[in-house]
Design an enzyme around this catalytic site. Sequence first.
Site, PDB file in Angstrom:
ATOM      1  CG  ASN A  90       8.259   1.994   0.368  1.00  0.00           C
ATOM      2  OD1 ASN A  90       8.117   3.226   0.386  1.00  0.00           O
ATOM      3  ND2 ASN A  90       7.265   1.165   0.693  1.00  0.00           N
ATOM      4  CG  ASP A 150       3.780  -4.907   2.952  1.00  0.00           C
ATOM      5  OD1 ASP A 150       3.870  -3.763   2.471  1.00  0.00           O
ATOM      6  OD2 ASP A 150       3.466  -5.102   4.157  1.00  0.00           O
ATOM      7  CE1 TYR A 157       9.523   6.702  10.166  1.00  0.00           C
ATOM      8  CE2 TYR A 157       9.995   9.055  10.132  1.00  0.00           C
ATOM      9  CZ  TYR A 157       9.559   7.910   9.490  1.00  0.00           C
ATOM     10  OH  TYR A 157       9.165   7.965   8.167  1.00  0.00           O
ATOM     11  CB  THR A 187       0.810   6.715   2.772  1.00  0.00           C
ATOM     12  OG1 THR A 187       1.504   6.996   3.999  1.00  0.00           O
ATOM     13  CG2 THR A 187       1.595   7.272   1.602  1.00  0.00           C
ATOM     14  NE  ARG A 219      -0.095   0.568   4.909  1.00  0.00           N
ATOM     15  CZ  ARG A 219      -0.398   0.381   6.184  1.00  0.00           C
ATOM     16  NH1 ARG A 219      -1.454  -0.310   6.508  1.00  0.00           N
ATOM     17  NH2 ARG A 219       0.363   0.902   7.119  1.00  0.00           N
ATOM     18  CG  ASP A 230       9.362  -9.394   9.213  1.00  0.00           C
ATOM     19  OD1 ASP A 230      10.024  -8.333   9.175  1.00  0.00           O
ATOM     20  OD2 ASP A 230       8.912  -9.869  10.270  1.00  0.00           O
ATOM     21  CB  VAL A 231      12.255  -5.446   5.774  1.00  0.00           C
ATOM     22  CG1 VAL A 231      11.520  -5.214   4.468  1.00  0.00           C
ATOM     23  CG2 VAL A 231      11.683  -4.591   6.908  1.00  0.00           C
ATOM     24  CE  LYS A 271      11.999   6.016   7.610  1.00  0.00           C
ATOM     25  NZ  LYS A 271      11.903   5.106   6.451  1.00  0.00           N
TER      26      LYS A 271
END
Length: 250
Positions: free
Chosen positions: A92, A37, A157, A192, A16, A65-66, A161
């Site tokens: 992503n 995903d 986060y 999103t 998504r 699952d990354v 990042k």
Amino acid sequence: MDRLKGKVALISGGARGQGAAEARLFVGEGARVVIGDVLDAETAKTADQINSKAGTRAAMAVHLDVTRAADWRAAVETCTREFGGLDILVNNAGIANSGGVEDTSEEEWDSVINVNQKGVWLGMKFAVPAMRKRGGGSIVNISSIYGIIGSGGSAAYHASKGAVRLLTKSAAVQYAGDKIRVNSVHPGVILTPMVEMASREQLQPVIDMAPMKRVAQPEEVGWCVVFLASDEASFVTGAELVVDGGYTAV
Ligand SMILES: NC(=O)c1ccc[n+]([C@@H]2O[C@H](COP(=O)([O-])OP(=O)(O)OC[C@H]3O[C@@H](n4cnc5c(N)ncnc54)[C@H](O)[C@@H]3O)[C@@H](O)[C@H]2O)c1
């Protein structure tokens, strides 16, 4: 229409949001795409929609699952087995958190760092050998404006990042000789499900701080990812592309 013709891409978190938009744009530009995903039903639906529109099997859904090396290995194998190789990786997948330093639990910290930071490293680790076999490739790591500036919250986060930003430059230096370009993208506020979870009161001040004073559609990031993934960006590596309506320019 053919900016990615003949290329095979793997997009994490593509069920998504921005990942799904990128998968749609990539196929529109002639690529074949494996979408990975943890949301299996949504991933399958996204791939089906892309295939019906394309009239051919240009997209495949896989469980990824990354944070799991075995999933990455299997996803890269799928690219090779089903589509003949791997040229583009879009790291992503991501999760957000809002707590500051003291308000973040150890569990939350580990979870955000695992998905956003370890996930990007693992993706590159397994994609690079496959790209070498193709004589090169392009890796696009989705960071955030929160990988460049602070906000006073979202401690894990920001940390994750920011790490993606520097890991990208380090990998760009390491793999330039293999003709693998590695760049990061730093979105501002993009409409999103991740952002739709926030309330209007939380979002409005952030929107007001950007000179363009609006949120963006996922495709507005997606086109930037298409560019970095394509041969049009043949001399671009180690770069950070900010897509934020001017937020970080102020
Ligand atoms: N939306 C924004 O405003 C914004 C701003 C800056 C950066 N970003 C970044 O853009 C990227 C895409 O986010 P989005 O806005 O499309 O949000 P989103 O929540 O719609 O999409 C994220 C996707 O990642 C998937 N995901 C989460 N954990 C995963 C895991 N362990 N393995 C595989 N997939 C997993 C989710 O299931 C989801 O499909 C993220 O990295 C996010 O941090 C988003």
